[in-house]
Scaffold this motif. Structure first.
Motif, PDB file in Angstrom:
ATOM      1  N   HIS A  52     -16.384   0.100   6.252  1.00  0.00           N
ATOM      2  CA  HIS A  52     -16.503  -0.760   7.654  1.00  0.00           C
ATOM      3  C   HIS A  52     -16.625  -2.134   7.046  1.00  0.00           C
ATOM      4  CE1 HIS A  52     -17.159   2.848  10.174  1.00  0.00           C
ATOM      5  NE2 HIS A  52     -16.256   2.750   9.775  1.00  0.00           N
ATOM      6  N   MET A  53     -17.854  -2.500   6.691  1.00  0.00           N
ATOM      7  CA  MET A  53     -18.374  -3.973   5.853  1.00  0.00           C
ATOM      8  C   MET A  53     -16.861  -4.549   5.691  1.00  0.00           C
ATOM      9  SD  MET A  53     -22.186  -3.540   4.681  1.00  0.00           S
ATOM     10  CE  MET A  53     -22.476  -4.719   4.620  1.00  0.00           C
ATOM     11  N   GLU A  54     -16.448  -3.719   4.867  1.00  0.00           N
ATOM     12  CA  GLU A  54     -14.555  -4.561   4.333  1.00  0.00           C
ATOM     13  C   GLU A  54     -13.802  -4.833   5.312  1.00  0.00           C
ATOM     14  OE1 GLU A  54     -12.729  -2.277   1.603  1.00  0.00           O
ATOM     15  OE2 GLU A  54     -11.587  -3.828   0.712  1.00  0.00           O
ATOM     16  N   ARG A  55     -13.389  -4.572   6.486  1.00  0.00           N
ATOM     17  CA  ARG A  55     -12.731  -4.609   7.143  1.00  0.00           C
ATOM     18  C   ARG A  55     -12.635  -5.296   8.065  1.00  0.00           C
ATOM     19  NH1 ARG A  55      -9.718  -1.961  11.351  1.00  0.00           N
ATOM     20  NH2 ARG A  55     -10.958  -1.841  13.026  1.00  0.00           N
ATOM     21  N   ALA A  60     -21.720 -12.702  17.501  1.00  0.00           N
ATOM     22  CA  ALA A  60     -20.945 -12.600  17.167  1.00  0.00           C
ATOM     23  C   ALA A  60     -19.869 -13.611  17.869  1.00  0.00           C
ATOM     24  CB  ALA A  60     -21.301 -11.068  17.974  1.00  0.00           C
ATOM     25  N   GLU A  61     -20.267 -13.790  19.211  1.00  0.00           N
ATOM     26  CA  GLU A  61     -19.201 -15.014  19.733  1.00  0.00           C
ATOM     27  C   GLU A  61     -18.124 -15.682  18.523  1.00  0.00           C
ATOM     28  OE1 GLU A  61     -21.458 -17.498  22.535  1.00  0.00           O
ATOM     29  OE2 GLU A  61     -21.540 -15.517  24.048  1.00  0.00           O
ATOM     30  N   LYS A  62     -19.136 -16.592  18.012  1.00  0.00           N
ATOM     31  CA  LYS A  62     -18.409 -17.672  17.341  1.00  0.00           C
ATOM     32  C   LYS A  62     -17.662 -17.013  16.000  1.00  0.00           C
ATOM     33  CE  LYS A  62     -22.084 -19.990  14.755  1.00  0.00           C
ATOM     34  NZ  LYS A  62     -22.643 -20.435  14.832  1.00  0.00           N
ATOM     35  N   ASN A  63     -17.751 -15.554  15.173  1.00  0.00           N
ATOM     36  CA  ASN A  63     -16.999 -14.938  14.743  1.00  0.00           C
ATOM     37  C   ASN A  63     -15.841 -13.816  15.008  1.00  0.00           C
ATOM     38  OD1 ASN A  63     -19.670 -15.891  13.236  1.00  0.00           O
ATOM     39  ND2 ASN A  63     -18.101 -16.840  12.233  1.00  0.00           N
ATOM     40  N   LEU A  64     -15.885 -14.028  15.963  1.00  0.00           N
ATOM     41  CA  LEU A  64     -15.033 -12.892  16.672  1.00  0.00           C
ATOM     42  C   LEU A  64     -13.753 -13.115  16.132  1.00  0.00           C
ATOM     43  CD1 LEU A  64     -15.200 -10.314  18.657  1.00  0.00           C
ATOM     44  CD2 LEU A  64     -14.559 -11.388  20.452  1.00  0.00           C
ATOM     45  N   THR A  65     -13.326 -13.911  16.392  1.00  0.00           N
ATOM     46  CA  THR A  65     -11.784 -13.769  16.225  1.00  0.00           C
ATOM     47  C   THR A  65     -11.846 -13.794  14.619  1.00  0.00           C
ATOM     48  OG1 THR A  65     -11.962 -16.626  15.804  1.00  0.00           O
ATOM     49  CG2 THR A  65     -10.314 -16.091  17.953  1.00  0.00           C
ATOM     50  N   GLU A  66     -12.540 -14.913  13.853  1.00  0.00           N
ATOM     51  CA  GLU A  66     -12.647 -14.001  12.059  1.00  0.00           C
ATOM     52  C   GLU A  66     -12.926 -12.436  11.623  1.00  0.00           C
ATOM     53  OE1 GLU A  66     -14.245 -16.079   8.182  1.00  0.00           O
ATOM     54  OE2 GLU A  66     -15.224 -16.667  10.106  1.00  0.00           O
ATOM     55  N   VAL A  67     -13.125 -12.842  12.284  1.00  0.00           N
ATOM     56  CA  VAL A  67     -13.479 -10.290  12.623  1.00  0.00           C
ATOM     57  C   VAL A  67     -12.352  -9.977  12.749  1.00  0.00           C
ATOM     58  CG1 VAL A  67     -14.776  -7.860  13.066  1.00  0.00           C
ATOM     59  CG2 VAL A  67     -16.006 -10.119  12.343  1.00  0.00           C
ATOM     60  N   GLU A  68     -12.215 -10.014  13.844  1.00  0.00           N
ATOM     61  CA  GLU A  68     -10.202  -9.091  14.102  1.00  0.00           C
ATOM     62  C   GLU A  68      -9.135 -10.011  13.210  1.00  0.00           C
ATOM     63  OE1 GLU A  68     -10.134 -11.125  18.119  1.00  0.00           O
ATOM     64  OE2 GLU A  68     -10.418  -9.181  18.674  1.00  0.00           O
ATOM     65  N   ALA A  69      -9.235 -11.218  12.467  1.00  0.00           N
ATOM     66  CA  ALA A  69      -8.023 -11.570  11.951  1.00  0.00           C
ATOM     67  C   ALA A  69      -8.746 -10.867  10.564  1.00  0.00           C
ATOM     68  CB  ALA A  69      -8.889 -12.836  10.989  1.00  0.00           C
ATOM     69  N   ALA A  70      -9.716 -10.412   9.765  1.00  0.00           N
ATOM     70  CA  ALA A  70     -10.551  -9.069   8.605  1.00  0.00           C
ATOM     71  C   ALA A  70      -9.572  -8.364   8.799  1.00  0.00           C
ATOM     72  CB  ALA A  70     -11.354  -9.604   8.207  1.00  0.00           C
ATOM     73  N   ALA A 108      -5.906  -8.009   8.939  1.00  0.00           N
ATOM     74  CA  ALA A 108      -5.356  -8.260   7.294  1.00  0.00           C
ATOM     75  C   ALA A 108      -5.622  -6.918   6.900  1.00  0.00           C
ATOM     76  CB  ALA A 108      -6.209  -9.053   7.112  1.00  0.00           C
ATOM     77  N   PHE A 109      -6.970  -5.861   7.297  1.00  0.00           N
ATOM     78  CA  PHE A 109      -7.492  -4.978   5.702  1.00  0.00           C
ATOM     79  C   PHE A 109      -6.714  -3.847   6.506  1.00  0.00           C
ATOM     80  CE2 PHE A 109      -9.332  -0.758   5.622  1.00  0.00           C
ATOM     81  CZ  PHE A 109     -10.110  -1.302   4.095  1.00  0.00           C
ATOM     82  N   ASP A 110      -5.703  -3.776   8.305  1.00  0.00           N
ATOM     83  CA  ASP A 110      -5.169  -2.772   8.402  1.00  0.00           C
ATOM     84  C   ASP A 110      -3.569  -3.292   8.338  1.00  0.00           C
ATOM     85  OD1 ASP A 110      -7.874  -1.919   9.528  1.00  0.00           O
ATOM     86  OD2 ASP A 110      -6.440  -2.281  11.434  1.00  0.00           O
ATOM     87  N   ALA A 111      -3.046  -4.419   7.579  1.00  0.00           N
ATOM     88  CA  ALA A 111      -1.994  -4.133   6.974  1.00  0.00           C
ATOM     89  C   ALA A 111      -1.829  -3.802   5.458  1.00  0.00           C
ATOM     90  CB  ALA A 111      -1.589  -5.492   7.511  1.00  0.00           C
ATOM     91  N   ARG A 112      -2.165  -3.120   5.660  1.00  0.00           N
ATOM     92  CA  ARG A 112      -1.664  -2.376   4.237  1.00  0.00           C
ATOM     93  C   ARG A 112      -1.847  -0.700   3.792  1.00  0.00           C
ATOM     94  NH1 ARG A 112      -5.956  -2.684   0.905  1.00  0.00           N
ATOM     95  NH2 ARG A 112      -7.851  -2.973   2.134  1.00  0.00           N
TER      96      ARG A 112
END
Lengths: 139, 139
Positions: A81-84, B122-132, B135-139
């Motif tokens: 999860h953390m990686e994701r 969480a507010e600040k990094n929301l988009t970064e987490v979503e991007a990660a 990216a992770f799911d795209a494999r």
DNA sequence: ATTTATACGCACCAAAAGGAGAGTGACCCC
DNA sequence: GGGGTCACTCTCCTTTTGGTGCGTATAAAT
């Protein structure tokens, strides 16, 4: 003092940005934030974060030893999860026996910093909480 | 920078206090802190904390409406835990129909402040987490 | 007389979280 | 060729979590 971000709720903060009643968009963002916090603020994530902050890089079994009490399954799951979420990088060394290293990303480090306030709070207020509990239970 | 408490792990902090290897006592405290965090860092507690920060005092059904998505059972349960831990006061007005007011104690307010860092993160990094994630799911 | 409102407690049930332990693949050591 | 190592995965099982709906007391309102 009213402007101290540490004393404002997310609604308040959103309101300051928009200067209007909460819009549909604000509500959506807030929901996402809440969900993100729900995922990120679990016991094992916090502890792994702490351990990885202390030792820059650890492999699987090292982590398992340091975290203490975590099952293999939970460790794997939490690390995935953390990686994701972009908190840790997982580097696989193609050797035998296998070797996998985990380390925090800048994002993970920043989350650790954000949680540090909570750790400090817990350390500082531990006795007060315990006192409140015994008082409560004494009825 | 190394002395910034927001970048130190609890072990590190304990070490600075003791200036020795972690003693039995340190370990015990740390275990308690971990347990406390496990109890305090759940979704509903955090949200109720936020809502009560915004509106000084609320009664049961008002809370139920504001929290959105919480069941009566969870609201009662979480509020009781918070009361036991000294986060909220529960004042019963002996009227009919019953009226019970909840408000944060100073301890509860301070926990809210401690969590604020996480909300902001969480507010600040929301988009970064979503991007990660994508990216992770795209494999 | 019936309905309504409030703040729950209780019992039952479904879903999710989490633990234990066995299995795996590939190589090294004896 | 048997055992050990590592980082898992998979299956089975138990525990925990959480939802739903019903019951309750009491007085005011309809």
């Amino acid at each position: 003092m009213t402007d101290n971000p540490y004393e404002a709720s997310p609604e308040r903060r959103a309101e300051r940005l928009a200067e209007t009643a909460p819009t549909e968009c604000d509500v959506r963002v807030e929901r996402l934030v809440t969900e993100l916090i729900g995922r990120v603020a679990d016991k094992w994530t916090m502890i792994i974060l702490e351990v990885l902050e202390e030792h820059k890089e650890l492999r699987f079994t090292e982590l398992a030893r340091k975290v203490e009490g975590i099952s293999q399954k939970m460790l794997t799951q939490t690390l995935r999860h953390m990686e994701r979420d972009g908190m840790v990088t997982r580097t696989i060394h193609p050797v035998i026996p296998p070797r996998v290293d985990y380390r925090l990303t800048p994002l993970g480090l920043s989350l650790g910093a954000a949680f540090c306030g909570v750790w400090i709070w817990a350390e500082k207020n531990l006795t007060e909480v315990e006192a409140a509990r015994t008082a409560f239970d004494a009825r």
